[in-house]
Design an enzyme around this catalytic site. Structure first.
Site, mmCIF file in Angstrom:
data_model
loop_
_atom_site.group_PDB
_atom_site.id
_atom_site.type_symbol
_atom_site.label_atom_id
_atom_site.label_comp_id
_atom_site.label_asym_id
_atom_site.label_seq_id
_atom_site.Cartn_x
_atom_site.Cartn_y
_atom_site.Cartn_z
ATOM 1 C CG LEU A 1 25.038 3.478 40.055
ATOM 2 C CD1 LEU A 1 24.542 2.042 40.057
ATOM 3 C CD2 LEU A 1 25.589 3.855 41.429
ATOM 4 C CD GLU A 2 29.602 10.100 37.280
ATOM 5 O OE1 GLU A 2 30.819 10.347 37.390
ATOM 6 O OE2 GLU A 2 28.721 10.962 37.304
ATOM 7 C CG ASN A 3 33.008 4.376 40.161
ATOM 8 O OD1 ASN A 3 34.000 4.782 39.565
ATOM 9 N ND2 ASN A 3 32.468 5.029 41.172
#
Length: 587
Positions: free
Chosen positions: A412-414
């Site tokens: 999860l890059e957000n």
């Protein structure tokens, strides 16, 4: 992870020169910005607001947004109030940056001249800022990258003629919405009629054991009105402070009974401890990480369930050097926290679901692990409360049963919520058992400090975590564990940043190096397989190091990861043919 070839991930704060000029913030290029971010992530500490004196009041009106946005003004209509998640009470501010607007919400607060005040607020979200202007002396601000509730605090002194200041919060360009709650400007009464000072919260009720492993006990309790945090006690001694209503105490001995209590806190003080509960750890399992029969030294590769110009592969075509194959990606659904997976049969040349399932079984028969990856660069999955944590665990387990996946990868890059993602993964572990593989692929900024949500999550689930393969690309300069700044693309960048994880509490077997398989696999940060192998040697044997050399060797280091098996195949499997044998030959 990037779905498109050779497209660098959009820059974070300071995205455009014009935006920086309008905001009054300047950085000497993207690398300078990341270095500044990294330095702050390692060194910045947020002092608590402390206890208010008898003469001090909170001069902020509608500090907890219980009356909507009354007394607050948000730029470009960016703000609203939400009922969940909140830090306390029934509401919180949610503000969403858009375009060149970074969602600033502010309030004019009455103050007295020549007086000192403490400004604080609880915030949650990527790059959330808190500050004050119009002080008549030195305007101040602070910020955090944490995506769990974090208290920001700073002090300011008013000038000789200052009778009001502007208190504000904002996010940053191109970043997701942020949350803010429980603002305070504690100090002499400015005469504006702010919210009353808080009272000591009530004792928490409903404390119960929600899960156990051989080395940890998970706890949950009811929320307390007016509380801004909770202390967890083990055998009468405080072992944790958390902002939510759950916690996991780890590092425990197997088959042992432990007593726990919890108290509620806010700026007025701490409540009495709750009634004690007893949690007994399991007899076996966990302790050194999960993953069943994953090799001691393993190579992880992401397999693309889409066509972005890299070689289109069936799973059966993935090179045999890969020990863990992460299927990219699962998708969000309309149910909060839940995920689904749809094979892109059309984009993959008619690859059928039955063929895909058969290929998973064949890989597993060959000793490989096949897991489902959640997120990616465009991932929008949010696990921010108990309900979404349950939905996440149930939906991932359902995919494991449907397709035969061995586990899950968190990419999860957000941003993520450490409390509830930890809860979700523990719930999944309880369903799947000790053979569950859990991997993570944070960005470099996510692992600069143990206070960051990704790092917190990894430590929270250390006893069931297989490996963290940080992405050493699409980054820029970062701090190493020695406090020096290193640029991506070098042995030192890999070793000095890995050192932070190794010194920060992860076992060496839970640390891997994530690199692109070719120059097409990422916007920046590609290094040759020789550099990867030199970094592995440096960390495991103290040989082939650059200017940075770890204080000791970590021979149990797990290995390496690449994005992606498809880009590797496009380059003739040069990456896996060089790095794979080297990983498998580590001590």
């Amino acid at each position: 992870m990037d779905r498109a070839p050779a497209l660098p991930r959009p820059a974070l704060p300071g995205r455009t020169r014009a935006a920086r000029a309008r905001s009054g913030r300047t950085f000497s290029g993207r690398t300078g910005f990341w270095a500044a971010i990294a330095a702050t992530a390692l060194s910045l500490t947020f002092a608590g607001a402390g206890l208010a004196s008898a003469a001090d009041v909170n001069n902020v009106k509608n500090a907890g947004f219980e009356s909507g946005l009354t007394n607050w003004t948000c730029s470009a209509g960016s703000g609203t109030t939400v009922s969940s998640p909140v830090h306390s009470g029934a509401a919180a501010l949610k503000a969403t940056p858009a375009g060149q607007d970074y969602a600033q919400c502010s309030q004019s607060v009455a103050v007295k001249p020549n007086s000192t005040y403490t400004l604080s607020a609880w915030v949650q979200g990527s790059y959330t800022y808190l500050g004050v202007t119009g002080t008549g002396t030195t305007d101040v601000s602070t910020w955090t990258p944490n995506t769990t509730w974090t208290q920001l605090s700073t002090t300011f002194t008013t000038g000789a003629s200052t009778t009001s200041v502007s208190v504000w919060s904002h996010g940053w360009y191109g970043q997701p919405a942020y949350l803010a709650d429980d603002f305070s400007v504690f100090g002499p009464d400015g005469g504006g009629g702010g919210d009353p000072a808080p009272t000591v919260p009530a004792t928490p009720a409903g404390l119960a054991v929600s899960g156990t492993t051989s080395s940890s006990v998970s706890l949950a309790w009811n929320a307390v009105s007016g509380a801004t945090g909770y202390n967890v006690y083990q055998g009468g001694s405080k072992v944790q402070s958390v902002s939510g209503t759950s916690a996991t105490v780890s590092g425990l001995s197997a088959s042992t009974a432990y007593s726990f209590q919890v108290s509620a806190t806010n700026s007025a003080g701490e409540s009495a401890k709750s009634s004690a509960v007893t949690g007994t750890t399991a007899a076996t399992g966990g302790g050194g990480g999960g993953g069943g029969t994953v090799p001691a030294h393993a190579v992880t590769g992401y397999w693309q369930n889409f066509n972005n110009g890299a070689t289109v592969q069936k799973l059966s075509a993935v090179q045999s050097q890969y020990d863990i194959i992460a299927v990219a990606f699962a998708d969000a659904t309309s149910t909060p926290g839940a995920v689904s997976f749809t094979l892109d049969s059309a984009g993959l040349g008619g690859y059928t679901v039955d063929q895909f399932k058969a290929d998973i079984k064949a890989k597993q028969a060959a000793g490989k692990k096949v897991i489902i990856s959640i997120g990616g660069q465009n991932g929008t999955i949010s696990v921010s409360d108990s309900a979404s944590a349950t939905n996440f665990a149930n939906s991932v387990y359902s995919l494991m049963q449907t397709y035969g996946f061995d586990g899950v990868d968190i990419d999860l890059e957000n941003g993520l919520n450490a409390t509830y993602m930890s809860q979700a993964l523990r719930s999944l572990s309880a369903k799947a058992g000790s053979s569950l593989v859990i991997t993570m692929a944070p960005q470099t900024i996510d692992m600069q400090s143990t206070s960051n949500s990704y790092f917190q999550t990894a430590l929270n689930i250390k006893d069931i975590l297989t490996v963290v393969n940080m992405q050493y690309y699409n980054s820029g300069s970062m701090l190493g564990c020695d406090g020096k700044v290193y640029s991506q693309g070098s042995v030192d960048f890999l070793t000095a940043l890995a050192c932070i994880q190794l010194q920060g509490g992860l076992d060496a077997s839970q640390v891997g190096l994530g690199l692109p398989a070719s120059t097409s696999g990422a916007g920046s940060g590609y290094v040759s397989p020789t550099i990867v192998n030199n970094a592995l040697d440096c960390l495991t044997k103290l040989t082939n190091c650059g200017s940075f050399k770890p204080s000791k060797a970590y021979p149990a280091l797990r290995g390496a990861m690449t994005w992606s098996t498809n880009w590797d195949a496009s380059a003739g499997n040069a990456w896996s043919n060089a790095v794979g044998p080297h990983v498998h030959a580590l001590p």
